[in-house]
Design a protein around this motif. Structure first.
Motif, PDB file in Angstrom:
ATOM      1  N   CYS B 195       1.058  -0.941  -0.112  1.00 50.70           N
ATOM      2  CA  CYS B 195      -0.420  -0.107  -0.217  1.00 50.70           C
ATOM      3  C   CYS B 195       1.153   0.941   0.029  1.00 50.70           C
ATOM      4  CB  CYS B 195      -1.209   0.176   1.252  1.00 50.70           C
ATOM      5  SG  CYS B 195      -2.728  -0.326   0.741  1.00 50.70           S
ATOM      6  N   SER B 196       0.170   2.244  -0.531  1.00 46.31           N
ATOM      7  CA  SER B 196       1.210   3.587  -1.112  1.00 46.31           C
ATOM      8  C   SER B 196       1.010   4.637   0.012  1.00 46.31           C
ATOM      9  CB  SER B 196       1.041   3.711  -2.009  1.00 46.31           C
ATOM     10  OG  SER B 196      -0.407   4.999  -1.899  1.00 46.31           O
ATOM     11  N   PHE B 197       1.603   5.072   0.870  1.00 39.89           N
ATOM     12  CA  PHE B 197       1.407   6.498   1.568  1.00 39.89           C
ATOM     13  C   PHE B 197       0.316   6.808   1.463  1.00 39.89           C
ATOM     14  CE2 PHE B 197       2.083  10.485   4.043  1.00 39.89           C
ATOM     15  CZ  PHE B 197       2.092  10.083   5.643  1.00 39.89           C
ATOM     16  N   ASN B 198      -0.313   7.082   0.797  1.00 38.54           N
ATOM     17  CA  ASN B 198      -1.672   8.125   0.258  1.00 38.54           C
ATOM     18  C   ASN B 198      -2.673   7.155   0.601  1.00 38.54           C
ATOM     19  OD1 ASN B 198      -0.296   9.840  -0.662  1.00 38.54           O
ATOM     20  ND2 ASN B 198      -0.769   9.906  -2.445  1.00 38.54           N
ATOM     21  N   ARG B 199      -2.813   5.615  -0.178  1.00 35.85           N
ATOM     22  CA  ARG B 199      -3.915   4.943   0.005  1.00 35.85           C
ATOM     23  C   ARG B 199      -3.778   4.467   1.785  1.00 35.85           C
ATOM     24  NH1 ARG B 199      -4.851  -0.567  -3.162  1.00 35.85           N
ATOM     25  NH2 ARG B 199      -6.030  -0.691  -1.813  1.00 35.85           N
ATOM     26  N   THR B 200      -2.867   4.057   1.941  1.00 35.22           N
ATOM     27  CA  THR B 200      -2.579   3.909   3.956  1.00 35.22           C
ATOM     28  C   THR B 200      -3.390   4.719   4.722  1.00 35.22           C
ATOM     29  OG1 THR B 200      -0.646   3.086   3.148  1.00 35.22           O
ATOM     30  CG2 THR B 200      -1.060   3.029   5.639  1.00 35.22           C
ATOM     31  N   LEU B 201      -2.936   6.216   4.691  1.00 35.53           N
ATOM     32  CA  LEU B 201      -3.947   6.744   4.868  1.00 35.53           C
ATOM     33  C   LEU B 201      -5.499   7.468   4.569  1.00 35.53           C
ATOM     34  CD1 LEU B 201      -3.175  10.243   6.703  1.00 35.53           C
ATOM     35  CD2 LEU B 201      -3.052  11.406   3.779  1.00 35.53           C
ATOM     36  N   PHE B 202      -5.599   7.493   3.638  1.00 38.47           N
ATOM     37  CA  PHE B 202      -7.238   7.461   3.349  1.00 38.47           C
ATOM     38  C   PHE B 202      -8.261   6.225   3.345  1.00 38.47           C
ATOM     39  CE2 PHE B 202      -5.316  11.505   1.453  1.00 38.47           C
ATOM     40  CZ  PHE B 202      -5.977  12.563   2.360  1.00 38.47           C
ATOM     41  N   SER B 203      -7.622   5.048   2.940  1.00 38.31           N
ATOM     42  CA  SER B 203      -8.709   4.243   2.933  1.00 38.31           C
ATOM     43  C   SER B 203      -8.238   3.237   4.214  1.00 38.31           C
ATOM     44  CB  SER B 203      -8.439   3.184   1.665  1.00 38.31           C
ATOM     45  OG  SER B 203      -7.239   2.897   1.573  1.00 38.31           O
ATOM     46  N   ILE B 204      -7.067   3.153   4.943  1.00 36.03           N
ATOM     47  CA  ILE B 204      -7.357   2.522   6.259  1.00 36.03           C
ATOM     48  C   ILE B 204      -7.279   3.497   7.498  1.00 36.03           C
ATOM     49  CG2 ILE B 204      -5.232   0.887   7.289  1.00 36.03           C
ATOM     50  CD1 ILE B 204      -4.296  -0.059   4.838  1.00 36.03           C
ATOM     51  N   ILE B 205      -6.077   4.268   7.339  1.00 27.79           N
ATOM     52  CA  ILE B 205      -6.936   5.599   8.552  1.00 27.79           C
ATOM     53  C   ILE B 205      -8.001   5.413   8.845  1.00 27.79           C
ATOM     54  CG2 ILE B 205      -4.936   7.084  10.008  1.00 27.79           C
ATOM     55  CD1 ILE B 205      -3.688   4.209  10.353  1.00 27.79           C
ATOM     56  N   LEU B 206      -8.235   6.388   7.882  1.00 27.39           N
ATOM     57  CA  LEU B 206      -9.234   6.828   7.873  1.00 27.39           C
ATOM     58  C   LEU B 206     -10.430   6.472   8.565  1.00 27.39           C
ATOM     59  CD1 LEU B 206     -10.190  10.579   7.123  1.00 27.39           C
ATOM     60  CD2 LEU B 206     -11.012   9.503   4.753  1.00 27.39           C
ATOM     61  N   PRO B 207     -10.452   5.636   8.289  1.00 28.28           N
ATOM     62  CA  PRO B 207     -11.704   4.904   8.882  1.00 28.28           C
ATOM     63  C   PRO B 207     -11.700   4.802  10.632  1.00 28.28           C
ATOM     64  CG  PRO B 207     -11.501   3.804   6.613  1.00 28.28           C
ATOM     65  CD  PRO B 207     -10.102   4.773   7.287  1.00 28.28           C
ATOM     66  N   VAL B 208     -10.190   4.198  10.309  1.00 25.08           N
ATOM     67  CA  VAL B 208     -10.372   3.808  11.716  1.00 25.08           C
ATOM     68  C   VAL B 208      -9.876   5.225  12.533  1.00 25.08           C
ATOM     69  CG1 VAL B 208      -8.455   3.295  13.957  1.00 25.08           C
ATOM     70  CG2 VAL B 208      -8.984   2.432  11.140  1.00 25.08           C
ATOM     71  N   CYS B 209     -10.386   6.478  12.389  1.00 26.50           N
ATOM     72  CA  CYS B 209     -10.060   7.951  12.854  1.00 26.50           C
ATOM     73  C   CYS B 209     -11.297   8.276  12.681  1.00 26.50           C
ATOM     74  CB  CYS B 209      -9.513   9.248  12.331  1.00 26.50           C
ATOM     75  SG  CYS B 209      -7.661   8.451  12.812  1.00 26.50           S
ATOM     76  N   ARG B 210     -12.610   7.455  12.135  1.00 25.72           N
ATOM     77  CA  ARG B 210     -13.552   7.832  11.964  1.00 25.72           C
ATOM     78  C   ARG B 210     -14.676   8.895  13.531  1.00 25.72           C
ATOM     79  NH1 ARG B 210     -19.298   6.744   9.052  1.00 25.72           N
ATOM     80  NH2 ARG B 210     -20.035   6.716  11.115  1.00 25.72           N
TER      81      ARG B 210
END
Lengths: 329, 295, 484
Positions: B195-210
């Motif tokens: 996973c790239s940094f961008n994808r990690t940020l928006f598709s993995i971390i973002l949902p967790v931070c909801r």
């Protein structure tokens, strides 16, 4: 810190540029401008004559300013005890299995922090009113402590109780819910089995709070203290709405004094000096409070934990290097 | 014999405990009920006071209205100077955009400051935290001058700057704390999967931070909606861009004060936010509790 | 003051002139030609006896066609619609703005209207940024500072060449004067700042046929009223300016005499806040508020708006405030014939040891209409701005507030008194006929002086400081102000 993913500097720059630029422009450029204006005799027009350190010299001798600083410290102390202390107790109560309607208490408790400070000041001014206020109505008509409203205390004169105490109560009232929720969140991360075993061992509620919960959520309490100091060093709205710093200047706080100097006395140069002073003093108080907390509240356990954490990080870094060398990534 | 009396003692003890718990429970419940009442009382009081007439209010500030009237509300909405409907629209636009930017910026900045190591990491963190210490009210004039010089005062977007900037520190503080609590293995696993940094940020971390982001959205919505000082100084009471708190200041004249009408005006200011709060309160509190600072 | 005499003559003539200036007849008035209107206005001013049938209403002095300017004028003021309710000068001001706007369809007035306290904040910010609106209300105490920095246009020649010049009351220009030049035309809120409003029936019960002439007697009366569970006089000073504007700035003259303040304004070194007479005034103020039981005990915690409710509800036998409080109280009580009949007014009683006592009331304009100095570059726009401010302070405004509320204005108009209520006439006589007018302190000097004295008065009356110390602090701020 992440060890496996390290985005390029360019990417970080691209992400951070906009928020940092906006933040610096809106927050720090005016502060730097104020730093410059603070060295002038600016009276609020195009004319600004350089006056050297005159404003700072005046500030050091200005009794009203230092009195205001004292009032800010009073607010900080009152709110740390009142907001965080009471919030902590309320959280302990709410988490008890004997308590019902928990979600209602949480919802209602947080409500005051959603309304504006000016509105809070307005409402409390009426609550404190001598002749028509709620408190005196309660004292006179319900408790019959006084013959009539006119004999009841004039709260906002600061005669019955210190005026700063009177003014901190609305502030405390407004933000208890805010800290309650933050503490609740820390509380929810405590392993309940620890509390249960303590209860079986015969620890009472107070002991559980002091010896088990308190140390476990200490870091959150530090955060609360920081927020509380930051908020109260620049207190303005509710005091402006209730007393405007009066009677006289007895309830003056730094931000209100700076505001008055700028707008009422049109001493904008001096007002700017005050803004800079508020910022510097707030930094000092925050730094001081952190230092105190770190010195007196950290025990051997924390030191040990920090040591372990550092060791773990070091190990992780070493492992990372090893993996990199091994060419696995 | 000995054992029998022991059993009895235990029974007695548990009975005493039950009584004690019952008493303690009711005391605790009463304390909390009082606390909740105190928190909600001003809202209730303002609600019923705003339908009193001035005369009636001045006779007794506490009594219930004898003949409720919505005249105060009618007067406020009918006031041409205030242009309340337009102001509502402006406030909504400003609040929504500000909240969006605050959430986006605090998420990105908070995450980077918490997880990515680079030279300016700590300096930036400290800088954002220092933003919490800025005495806004005594810096209004320099702020106006900066905005005026750059031709950014009196624009529809003007208020976005202070609203975003002054809400960012606490928001970043909250995100940073929240992200700290997420196990780094999550991103490490993602990176191993390519996973790239961008994808990690928006598709993995973002949902967790909801949860924490919802919380931030809500608290900053309150503060943006209620804000008055910047609105007063940075935008003229120009009908096209005025906000609700500013428009409603029309109801305090120099020499007049009509408390029930002022209460009605305040309730109108608060209404959208209070409704939002009570409708979503469960979720908001849950978000706060799940997300808020873990020290 | 000439205004009083002239208006007194006007009153005694009891003219039948029907003028409704800016109000509802504005539409008709704008149809008149400019010349006619000017003639009418001048005639009104000079002869004071225009037959009622000849004129419906004065129009803007210059008709729309004479103004070459087409475009926008940015105009900031604090007459909110809320304030215009029951406040005569504010109502008159707004009505005249509406009439002018209607008469000049080619000019767009961008009005920025804020409540007074917010207005002060915003106008100070704009001045600091050198970004003042084209036309705005200048506060007397800002004149010297802003004039020196070239922010406001010098209006001396404009005033001299104004078509209404002969009717202007030049005395009112003093607060807006800096180094002999004028910078604003006195506008909006004029009228007396200190008036004792009392319930004659209640005082009769206490044994006084009219309001006592000395504070000693008031103190005696207070014993009676306190027994009745009432306050003798209601006063509210939570906003900190009230005790200065509505008490000391009238009471002080009883000790200092009127010349003292003229010297203070002039800054000629012949008067000081530390003069014995002023210290004595402060000390007696302290005595009345702190030592006696004349005033409501919460006077420092409630505003004048709260305090007048004590009087309205009958909890206090009298109230001290300004003309705005008076019109508010009258407006509230007007349906209660008994109460309004008992409502009387009086000057501040004589203080203990007052050597310069006269029947006095303080009167004047705190604000004036000023023009941004930058407008001077655009001749047409400047003409339009001048036309606007002259209209808003000229005969139309004067007649409107005179005939409707009995208020005086910068322009000495004669007006019809038939439409006035008896209580309006009472206040009119009080303000312009019967008593000596003295200047309101805080219309003059600079904000920093009053920002020292005003909180100090709260300290003084709550026992936290003494008269000499407060006088010293005020003098220090005053010296600093003069040094600028």
């Amino acid at each position: 810190m992440l060890n496996t993913i390290k985005p390029r500097g360019r990417v970080i720059f691209a992400y951070l540029f906009l928020p940092v630029a906006l933040f610096v422009f809106t927050v720090f450029v005016p502060l730097v401008a104020a730093l410059y204006y603070g060295f002038t005799d600016w009276k609020g027009g195009p004319v600004k004559n350089f006056s050297g350190l005159a404003n700072y010299a005046q500030l050091f001798k200005d009794e009203v300013f230092w009195h205001s600083f004292g009032n800010n410290l009073y607010l900080v102390a009152a709110c740390i005890i009142g907001q965080i202390g009471i919030a902590f107790i309320l959280v302990m109560l709410i988490n008890s299995k004997l308590v019902k309607l928990k979600s209602i208490h949480r919802t209602f408790g947080f409500f005051p922090s959603t309304i504006s400070a000016l509105c809070v000041g307005f409402v409390w001014k009426m609550i404190y009113d001598q002749r028509t206020g709620l408190i005196n109505w309660f004292l006179v008509d319900v408790l019959h402590k006084y013959k009539g409203m006119k004999d009841a205390p004039i709260w906002l004169n600061g005669e019955a109780l210190p005026i700063m105490l009177i003014l901190s109560i609305p502030l405390i009232w407004q933000y208890i819910g805010y800290y309650m929720v933050i503490i609740l969140s820390a509380f929810s991360s405590i392993d309940t089995s620890v509390l249960e075993s303590a209860e079986i061992d015969g620890a009472n509620g107070l002991q559980r709070a002091l010896y088990i919960v308190f140390p476990l959520i200490k870091n959150t309490l530090f955060v609360c203290v920081t927020l509380c100091v930051a908020g109260n060093m620049k207190a303005f709205d509710s005091i402006y709405a209730m007393t405007e710093g009066g009677p006289g200047t007895s309830s003056m706080v730094m931000a209100l004094y700076g505001y008055n100097q700028s707008f009422k006395s049109s001493n904008l140069g001096y007002g700017s000096t005050i803004s800079v002073a508020i910022f510097v003093l707030s930094l000092a108080v925050i730094g001081g409070s952190q230092f105190l907390l770190n010195t007196y509240m950290t025990d051997d356990y924390d030191k040990e934990e920090k040591r372990i954490q550092r060791k773990r990080e070091k190990e992780a870094r070493a492992a990372m290097k090893k993996r990199m060398k091994g060419g696995r990534i | 014999m000995g054992s029998a009396s022991g059993v009895q003692a235990v029974k007695k003890g548990s009975g005493a405990i039950r009584v004690r718990d019952g008493l303690l429970g009711s005391v605790m419940n009463i304390i909390l009920a009082l606390f909740s009442l105190m928190c909600i009382f001003p809202l209730v009081w303002m609600l019923y006071s705003s339908v009193k007439t001035k005369r009636e209010f001045n006779t007794s500030v506490i009594s219930l209205p004898s003949k409720p009237t919505i005249e105060n509300y009618i007067k406020i909405f009918a006031n041409k100077d205030a242009n309340l409907i337009g102001a509502m629209g402006n406030s909504m636009r400003t609040t929504l955009l500000s909240v969006f930017l605050i959430v986006a910026f605090s998420f990105i900045v908070g995450y980077i400051l918490s997880r990515v190591s680079f030279r300016l990491n700590r300096p930036l963190y400290v800088m954002f935290l220092m933003g919490m210490l800025i005495p806004v009210h005594s810096l209004l004039v320099p702020t106006y001058i900066i905005f005026n010089r750059t031709n950014m005062a009196n624009q529809w977007y003007t208020l976005l700057f202070p609203y975003v900037a002054f809400n960012l520190p606490v928001a970043i503080f909250l995100v940073e704390g929240y992200v700290k609590g997420i196990p780094p293995e999550l991103e490490e696993a993602a990176s191993i999967d390519g996973c790239s940094f961008n994808r990690t940020l928006f598709s993995i971390i973002l949902p967790v931070c909801r949860p924490i982001l919802i919380t931030i959205a809500i608290i900053s919505a309150f503060s943006c909606w209620n804000e008055f000082s910047f609105a007063l100084v940075l935008i003229s009471n120009n009908k096209a861009i005025t906000t609700v708190p500013l428009a409603l200041k029309n109801f305090t004249g120099q020499f007049s004060s009509d408390y029930p009408k002022m209460m009605a005006a305040m309730l109108i200011t608060m209404a959208p936010i209070v409704l939002l709060y009570f409708i979503f309160s469960k979720q908001i509190i849950k978000g706060m509790v799940a997300g808020a600072v873990k020290g | 003051m000439r205004l009083r005499k002239l208006l007194a003559v006007g009153l005694s003539l009891a003219m039948t002139l029907q003028l409704s200036a800016c109000g509802s007849s504005a539409a008709t008035s704008s149809e008149q030609t400019g010349e006619e209107a000017v003639a009418t206005a001048d005639e009104t001013a000079e002869s004071g006896s225009v037959p009622a049938d000849d004129v419906e209403a004065p129009a803007p002095e210059t008709s729309a066609s004479e103004l070459a300017y087409k475009g926008e004028i940015n105009f900031m003021h604090y007459s909110t619609s809320e304030e215009a309710e029951g406040n005569g000068s504010s109502d008159g001001f707004r009505s005249c703005i509406a009439a002018w706007e209607e008469a000049h369809p080619d000019i767009t007035l961008n009005q920025d209207i804020l409540a007074n306290v917010d207005y002060k904040t915003q106008i100070a910010t704009k001045a600091a940024a050198n970004d003042l609106p084209d036309v705005f209300l200048l506060q007397g105490m800002n004149t010297a500072n802003w004039a020196k920095q070239g922010l406001v246009l010098d209006l001396t020649d404009v005033i001299a060449s104004s078509p209404d010049a002969s009717g202007y009351n030049m005395d009112l220009l003093v607060p807006f004067t800096s180094e002999g030049r004028y910078y604003a035309l006195p506008a909006v809120s004029g009228g007396t700042c200190t008036v004792v409003i009392y319930d004659a029936a209640l005082w009769k019960e206490a044994g006084f046929d009219s309001f006592p002439a000395t504070w000693k007697e008031v103190e005696e009366a207070s014993e009676y009223f306190n027994e009745q569970g009432m306050d003798t006089i209601a006063f509210g000073n939570a906003g900190q300016w009230q005790m200065n504007s509505c008490f000391l700035s009238c009471f002080g003259y009883q000790y200092t005499g009127t010349d003292w303040f003229n010297h203070i304004i002039a800054g000629d070194g012949q008067a000081s806040f530390e003069d014995e007479s002023f210290v004595k005034a402060l000390e007696n103020t302290r005595h009345l508020f702190a030592d006696t039981k004349i005033f409501n005990s919460d006077f420092n915690a409630v505003t004048n708006e709260d305090a007048r409710e004590y009087f309205i509800s009958g909890d206090a036998a009298a109230f001290i405030g300004g003309n705005w409080d008076y019109s508010y109280i009258a407006e509230t009580l007007k349906d209660d014939t008994e109460k309004i009949g008992n409502m009387k007014i009086a000057v501040l009683p004589e203080g203990d040891g007052a050597t310069a006592y006269e029947k006095m009331q303080n009167n004047g304009f705190g604000y004036g209409l000023a023009i941004n100095a930058d407008v001077a570059g655009d001749k047409d726009k400047l003409d339009a701005c001048i036309d606007l401010i002259e209209y808003l302070t000229g005969p139309s405004f004067a007649e409107y507030v005179g005939s409707k509320y009995g208020l005086g204005a910068f322009y000495k108009a004669d007006f019809d008194t038939t439409g006035l209520n008896s209580w309006d006439i009472d206040l009119y006589n009080y303000s312009y006929v019967d008593n000596k007018a003295v200047a309101i302190y805080d219309s003059f000097l600079g904000g920093d002086v009053w920002n020292t004295l005003n909180p100090g008065l709260q300290d003084l009356t709550s026992g936290k400081t003494d008269a000499a110390a407060l006088a010293g602090a005020t003098q220090k701020a005053y010296t600093a102000f003069l040094a600028q």
